[in-house]
Structures are given as structure tokens and as C-alpha cells.
Design a protein around this motif. Structure first.
Motif, PDB file in Angstrom:
ATOM      1  N   THR A 163       0.849  -1.198   0.000  1.00 23.66           N
ATOM      2  CA  THR A 163       0.000   0.000   0.000  1.00 23.66           C
ATOM      3  C   THR A 163       0.886   1.250   0.000  1.00 23.66           C
ATOM      4  OG1 THR A 163      -0.041   0.128   2.413  1.00 23.66           O
ATOM      5  CG2 THR A 163      -1.764  -1.210   1.358  1.00 23.66           C
ATOM      6  N   GLY A 164       0.268   2.403  -0.118  1.00 21.22           N
ATOM      7  CA  GLY A 164       1.013   3.660  -0.018  1.00 21.22           C
ATOM      8  C   GLY A 164       1.709   3.780   1.323  1.00 21.22           C
ATOM      9  N   LYS A 165       1.017   3.386   2.386  1.00 18.24           N
ATOM     10  CA  LYS A 165       1.598   3.406   3.730  1.00 18.24           C
ATOM     11  C   LYS A 165       2.796   2.453   3.795  1.00 18.24           C
ATOM     12  CE  LYS A 165       0.292   2.779   8.572  1.00 18.24           C
ATOM     13  NZ  LYS A 165      -0.735   2.377   9.521  1.00 18.24           N
ATOM     14  N   GLY A 166       2.678   1.322   3.126  1.00 20.99           N
ATOM     15  CA  GLY A 166       3.773   0.348   3.079  1.00 20.99           C
ATOM     16  C   GLY A 166       4.980   0.875   2.316  1.00 20.99           C
ATOM     17  N   LYS A 167       4.724   1.612   1.241  1.00 23.07           N
ATOM     18  CA  LYS A 167       5.838   2.203   0.484  1.00 23.07           C
ATOM     19  C   LYS A 167       6.597   3.213   1.328  1.00 23.07           C
ATOM     20  CE  LYS A 167       3.873   1.368  -4.053  1.00 23.07           C
ATOM     21  NZ  LYS A 167       3.317   1.913  -5.282  1.00 23.07           N
ATOM     22  N   ALA A 168       5.874   3.990   2.125  1.00 25.02           N
ATOM     23  CA  ALA A 168       6.532   4.961   3.009  1.00 25.02           C
ATOM     24  C   ALA A 168       7.364   4.237   4.076  1.00 25.02           C
ATOM     25  CB  ALA A 168       5.489   5.860   3.669  1.00 25.02           C
ATOM     26  N   LEU A 169       6.821   3.167   4.655  1.00 26.25           N
ATOM     27  CA  LEU A 169       7.572   2.384   5.638  1.00 26.25           C
ATOM     28  C   LEU A 169       8.796   1.747   4.989  1.00 26.25           C
ATOM     29  CD1 LEU A 169       7.962   1.102   8.449  1.00 26.25           C
ATOM     30  CD2 LEU A 169       6.484  -0.796   7.654  1.00 26.25           C
ATOM     31  N   PHE A 170       8.614   1.214   3.799  1.00 23.57           N
ATOM     32  CA  PHE A 170       9.725   0.588   3.080  1.00 23.57           C
ATOM     33  C   PHE A 170      10.873   1.576   2.896  1.00 23.57           C
ATOM     34  CE2 PHE A 170      11.753  -0.092  -1.090  1.00 23.57           C
ATOM     35  CZ  PHE A 170      12.430  -1.263  -0.805  1.00 23.57           C
ATOM     36  N   GLU A 171      10.560   2.780   2.448  1.00 26.64           N
ATOM     37  CA  GLU A 171      11.606   3.786   2.241  1.00 26.64           C
ATOM     38  C   GLU A 171      12.329   4.078   3.551  1.00 26.64           C
ATOM     39  OE1 GLU A 171      11.535   8.440   1.442  1.00 26.64           O
ATOM     40  OE2 GLU A 171      10.984   7.280  -0.351  1.00 26.64           O
ATOM     41  N   GLN A 172      11.573   4.235   4.611  1.00 28.77           N
ATOM     42  CA  GLN A 172      12.152   4.506   5.930  1.00 28.77           C
ATOM     43  C   GLN A 172      13.083   3.364   6.352  1.00 28.77           C
ATOM     44  OE1 GLN A 172       9.136   4.857   8.947  1.00 28.77           O
ATOM     45  NE2 GLN A 172      10.602   4.917  10.602  1.00 28.77           N
ATOM     46  N   LEU A 173      12.655   2.125   6.173  1.00 32.03           N
ATOM     47  CA  LEU A 173      13.457   0.961   6.569  1.00 32.03           C
ATOM     48  C   LEU A 173      14.741   0.852   5.748  1.00 32.03           C
ATOM     49  CD1 LEU A 173      10.616  -1.688   7.056  1.00 32.03           C
ATOM     50  CD2 LEU A 173      11.946  -0.543   8.858  1.00 32.03           C
ATOM     51  N   VAL A 174      14.630   1.080   4.436  1.00 29.28           N
ATOM     52  CA  VAL A 174      15.819   1.003   3.579  1.00 29.28           C
ATOM     53  C   VAL A 174      16.841   2.057   3.987  1.00 29.28           C
ATOM     54  CG1 VAL A 174      16.683   1.363   1.219  1.00 29.28           C
ATOM     55  CG2 VAL A 174      14.674  -0.070   1.602  1.00 29.28           C
ATOM     56  N   LEU A 175      16.389   3.279   4.180  1.00 36.18           N
ATOM     57  CA  LEU A 175      17.312   4.359   4.550  1.00 36.18           C
ATOM     58  C   LEU A 175      17.955   4.097   5.918  1.00 36.18           C
ATOM     59  CD1 LEU A 175      15.325   7.435   3.202  1.00 36.18           C
ATOM     60  CD2 LEU A 175      17.331   6.320   2.174  1.00 36.18           C
ATOM     61  N   GLN A 176      17.191   3.545   6.854  1.00 37.30           N
ATOM     62  CA  GLN A 176      17.759   3.193   8.163  1.00 37.30           C
ATOM     63  C   GLN A 176      18.862   2.148   8.023  1.00 37.30           C
ATOM     64  OE1 GLN A 176      14.476   1.794  10.550  1.00 37.30           O
ATOM     65  NE2 GLN A 176      13.791   3.855  11.088  1.00 37.30           N
ATOM     66  N   GLN A 177      18.616   1.143   7.196  1.00 34.27           N
ATOM     67  CA  GLN A 177      19.609   0.073   7.015  1.00 34.27           C
ATOM     68  C   GLN A 177      20.865   0.585   6.313  1.00 34.27           C
ATOM     69  OE1 GLN A 177      18.351  -2.234   9.358  1.00 34.27           O
ATOM     70  NE2 GLN A 177      19.600  -3.474   8.043  1.00 34.27           N
TER      71      GLN A 177
END
Length: 184
Positions: free
Chosen positions: A72-86
Motif C-alpha cells: 500500500t502507499g503506507k507500506g511504500k513509506a515504511l519501506f523507504e524509511q526501513l531502507v534508509l535506516q539500514q
């Protein structure tokens, strides 16, 4: 796990089992702990939190229902956050061999030599396998995935070189020597 699930769902809608198969095919299982229970648990949590949603349920008389998910759109935002954190995260490497190596000079060197021979053979296999996976995926995955695959190959290659140098010192019974640099 959540980051990987969300990332793979960006490629296409999938069932969790298909996600696991892709993870194994791309060697993700060698870079993270991959267990079906953990994968399904993460999928359930992502669905509860509305980061992914079911788009289809395939029913079969002889098998359990298969739910296909999409991000979902919410999932895409979480995904971006997780990738940048890693990407930002810096972690020390705690290799299981490090402490054993530091103390291995106190035990039978013939045993250490034999185990290192086995480990070198297995690492050589991993080097070959990682390169094969990289080559097989050149035309079917994006460059970001190729970097991951080739990085795995290079890490294995570096480990092999390190193990061979260590093995040479064990074979020459030099682990107790002082004052001489390694042959690099």
C-alpha cells in the motif's frame, strides 16, 4: 524481514511462499535468517498495520487458501524509511571464527588444520555458488539486486583469501609466533 517483504512486493503482488522462493533464489537466505514462520508472522503484522493488503485469495480443494498481497502507499513509506535506516546503520561484524581464532593456538593444531581445510572447501563452494547466482540473474534483476549478489560473492572471496592465509600459518605452526607481520 519487513523491509524485504515490502521490497519484493514492489516488484509484483505475491503470496508469502512466492516471496520466500524469490528470497532463496536471490540468496537472501544467506544474508538474513529466513524461516517460514517469521515470514508469515511479518506478513500478518504488515497486513494488520495496513502496509500491505490482500488482493486475491486462491482457493483449492486439496491445499490451503493462498492469499496474494500488494504493498500500500503506507507500506511504500515504511519501506523507504526501513531502507534508509539500514543503509545508514553501521554495525560491527561479529564473525564466529574471530574469538576461536584468537584462542586456537592453545589446542591441537592438527585439529585446527583439518577443520580449516574443510572450511576452505566449503567457502570455495560458496564463492563459486555466489558468482553463479550473480551471473544467472544479470538479465532478470535490477542492478541494485546485482550489487547485493556480487557483494556476497566478494565477501565470500575475501573470506576465502583470509582463511587460506590463516591455514598457511596453522600448517606452518606459526600461531604462537610473535613479532612478524602477516604475509599480505
Amino acid at each position: 524481514m519487513k523491509m524485504v517483504i515490502l521490497g519484493l512486493l514492489q516488484e509484483k503482488d505475491m503470496h508469502p511462499y512466492e516471496i520466500m522462493l524469490i528470497m532463496k533464489e536471490r540468496m537472501y537466505d544467506q544474508m538474513m535468517k529466513l524461516q517460514m514462520g517469521s515470514l508469515y508472522y511479518a506478513v500478518d503484522k504488515l497486513a494488520q498495520e495496513k502496509h500491505i493488503e490482500a488482493v486475491e485469495t486462491i482457493r483449492s480443494n486439496d491445499r490451503p487458501d493462498k492469499t496474494i498481497y500488494r504493498i500500500t502507499g503506507k507500506g511504500k513509506a515504511l519501506f523507504e524509511q526501513l531502507v534508509l535506516q539500514q543503509i545508514k546503520k553501521m554495525e560491527l561484524v561479529f564473525h564466529p571464527l574471530y574469538m576461536a581464532l584468537a584462542l586456537s593456538r592453545y589446542i591441537d593444531q592438527d585439529k585446527v588444520e583439518k577443520i580449516l581445510e574443510e572450511r576452505i572447501r566449503e567457502t570455495q563452494h560458496q564463492v563459486n555458488y555466489a558468482y553463479q547466482v550473480y551471473e544467472e540473474h544479470i538479465s532478470v534483476v535490477p542492478r541494485s539486486a546485482l550489487h547485493l549478489m556480487y557483494g556476497r560473492y566478494e565477501h565470500n572471496l575475501t573470506e576465502l583469501k583470509w582463511l587460506k592465509r590463516l591455514y598457511a600459518d596453522v600448517k606452518a605452526r606459526k600461531l604462537n609466533d610473535y613479532g612478524t607481520p602477516l604475509s599480505l
